[in-house]
Write a protein that holds these residues in place. Structure first.
Motif: not given
Lengths: 287, 271
Positions: A1, A8-15, A17, B91-92, B94-95, B98, B167, B170, B174, B180
């Protein structure tokens, strides 16, 4: 993950988090439930002898079964009352101006945020021997001796319906808001009456909301420990109080664990029936 | 709607629906009003209508140290549980918000499950685990237990707020060279803040009001307000509890009014 910065997909955050909360749930939600399940599979309190004794005890004991039955029935009754009373509120909400809409929402919302003990306490005041209902009926000369309203099934259902009403009404308001008002008009102009339009068009289209509301109301009603025990009194026993007595008063943790697991499975069964209905109804609503 | 013929049939429908709706709304609001009125009684019982009015039970409440102690505990636990819920929950959210990945959907279901599972069963399970690892019941165990059942409200409201976020905002940020973190601080956070606050508010209220988890994870030293009230009511019908209920009702109305202004709470819960 983990987020790959290169993408650089700026609209989503990493899992990643979600990891802290996932870990927290693993330690303090999943692990306790697994341990509960583990202990329920033991015949002794120390957890040394494996066996299905606790479940056999529950499933062969008429008393335990009747507690489970009356709890599931209570949930169904409360859900039905909430649906019958909650639907017209959602319907009315769609017909009034924004000011009244805010007032309706706040009326619906307030009990949800008011302490459950306070709400239940109110019903003791209303249903008690000297409560409003008895006082009114007596002063009108309709009855001589106070009616027994507290500590009855009727009392528990009414009190729980009021306590859980927001959980039914809010999803209904959302669902009705998504229905195209033109459909209503089209149905009427094609000659269907208002009642027919309601049952044939509005109600089926709002089924996702109905099902969401029923799931939340049912799950909340059968676990509503405080309202059940205060309005129901000592003679009426439902699953939460049964579980609590076995765990706390009798310190019979393995049996209390088995009760918990059976109760969990019953709730999950009801929720999945509702969810399946919901999936089917979405297909229907889209047709 | 305007062109519709006002037949008797249509009239009967609207009359029935409106009447039932009004009855239901009265049913929802009446109990709180009844408690408010009874709390000002001058008598010793919960008779309605009261024989006379006074502030005596509110004065009595002033000296009820057991209730003060329980209220203080409840408040501290609720504040910690809310804080922890916001940090972990946002935090969760945000993950998973999307992401279409299966793992995100599964985590979402996991984080929401405390809302439907019987909290009493979870309370017992948590107590058994804590005693297994030798952790005695304390404010800490209460905060942990409460956080599990309160965090779903933060996750749900934050996810809903994130879903409304454009979106393109954002992406533009960028493209204009913002990092970010900068985009999160200056664009995302301000836009989702009302959703976070609404979720935190509901989490706080449900922690403050929690019974099923507290029931197992508390002891005499960590008495909690709803349980103290419940036990007082089981024993005797105390009018002091009516006064306390009055205080709680008024506090709730005031907080909901503030939240409505700050976060548009009512629209948020019906969308």
């Amino acid at each position: 993950m983990g987020a790959a910065p290169a993408s650089r997909d700026v609209t989503s955050y990493g899992m990643g988090l979600a990891a802290p909360l996932a870990l927290f749930f693993l330690l303090f939600f999943v692990a306790p439930l697994l341990q509960l399940f583990w202990l329920s599979l033991h015949n002794d309190t120390a957890g040394l002898h494996w066996g299905l004794g606790q479940y056999l005890h529950f499933l062969t004991d008429p008393f335990s079964l009747s507690v489970l039955g009356s709890t599931l029935l209570l949930g169904a009754e409360v859900t039905a009352v909430c649906l019958v009373l909650g639907f017209p509120i959602a319907w009315l909400y769609q017909r009034v101006g924004p000011r009244l809409q805010t007032i309706i929402i706040l009326i619906v919302l307030l009990p949800l945020l008011t302490s459950v003990v306070v709400r239940t306490f109110a019903w003791i005041v209303i249903l008690g021997r000297q409560g409003i209902i008895n006082a009114t009926l007596q002063s009108l000369g309709i009855i001589d001796t106070p009616l027994k309203l507290l500590y009855t099934q009727f009392g528990v259902v009414i009190a729980l319906a009021q306590v859980q009403m927001p959980l039914m009404t809010l999803p209904l308001i959302t669902a009705l808001g998504r229905i195209d008002p033109n459909l209503d008009d089209a149905s009427c102009s094609l000659g269907a009456g208002s009642w027919r339009t309601f049952f044939r068009v509005v109600l089926p289209l709002s089924l996702p909301g109905v099902i969401a509301g029923c799931t939340l109301t049912y799950a909340a009603a059968i676990t509503a420990f405080i309202t059940q025990s205060l309005v129901g009194g000592g003679q009426m026993l439902f699953m939460p109080m049964y579980l609590y007595q076995q765990a706390s008063t009798l310190q019979n943790w393995p049996f209390a664990s088995a009760i918990s697991i059976i109760f969990l499975l019953a709730v999950l069964a009801v929720v999945s029936v509702f969810t399946t209905l919901g999936r089917l109804s979405r297909g229907y609503g889209g047709a | 709607m305007s062109g519709r013929k006002r037949t008797l049939e249509a009239f009967s429908f609207e009359l029935v629906m409106t009447l039932v709706a009004i009855i239901a709304l009265i049913l929802i609001i009446a109990p709180s009003l009844v408690v408010l009125i009874v709390s000002f009684t001058s008598g010793f019982s919960l008779r309605f209508p009261p024989p006379g009015y006074s502030l005596r039970w509110y004065a009595e409440l002033w000296d009820a140290w057991q209730l003060h102690f329980a209220a203080k505990n409840s408040l501290i636990v609720a504040l910690w549980a809310t804080g922890l819920s916001v940090v972990l929950g946002v935090a969760a959210a945000l993950a998973i918000s999307r992401s279409q990945a299966l793992s995100a959907r599964l985590l979402d279901s996991l984080f929401m499950s405390p809302l439907v599972l019987p909290a009493l069963a979870f309370g017992l399970a948590a107590l058994m685990l804590f005693s297994l690892v030798g952790l005695p019941v304390s404010p800490l165990t209460l905060v942990i237990g409460h956080t599990v059942v309160c965090v779903p409200y933060v996750v749900r409201n934050t996810v809903a707020a994130l879903a409304q976020l454009e979106p393109t905002l954002l992406e533009s940020s960028a493209v204009l060279g913002a990092s970010r973190l900068y985009t999160f601080r200056r664009i995302v956070l301000p836009l989702i803040r009302p959703g976070i606050i609404a979720g935190a508010f509901i989490a706080f209220m449900s922690s403050f009001d929690n019974v099923p988890v507290s029931l197992f994870l508390r002891d005499a030293a960590t008495d909690m307000l709803p349980i103290r009230m419940w036990q007082d009511l089981e024993g005797k019908l105390d009018v002091t509890i009516a006064a306390l209920s009055g205080v709680l009702i008024i506090a709730t109305v005031a907080m909901v009014a503030v939240m409505e202004r700050v976060t548009g709470l009512s629209r948020r819960l019906t969308n």
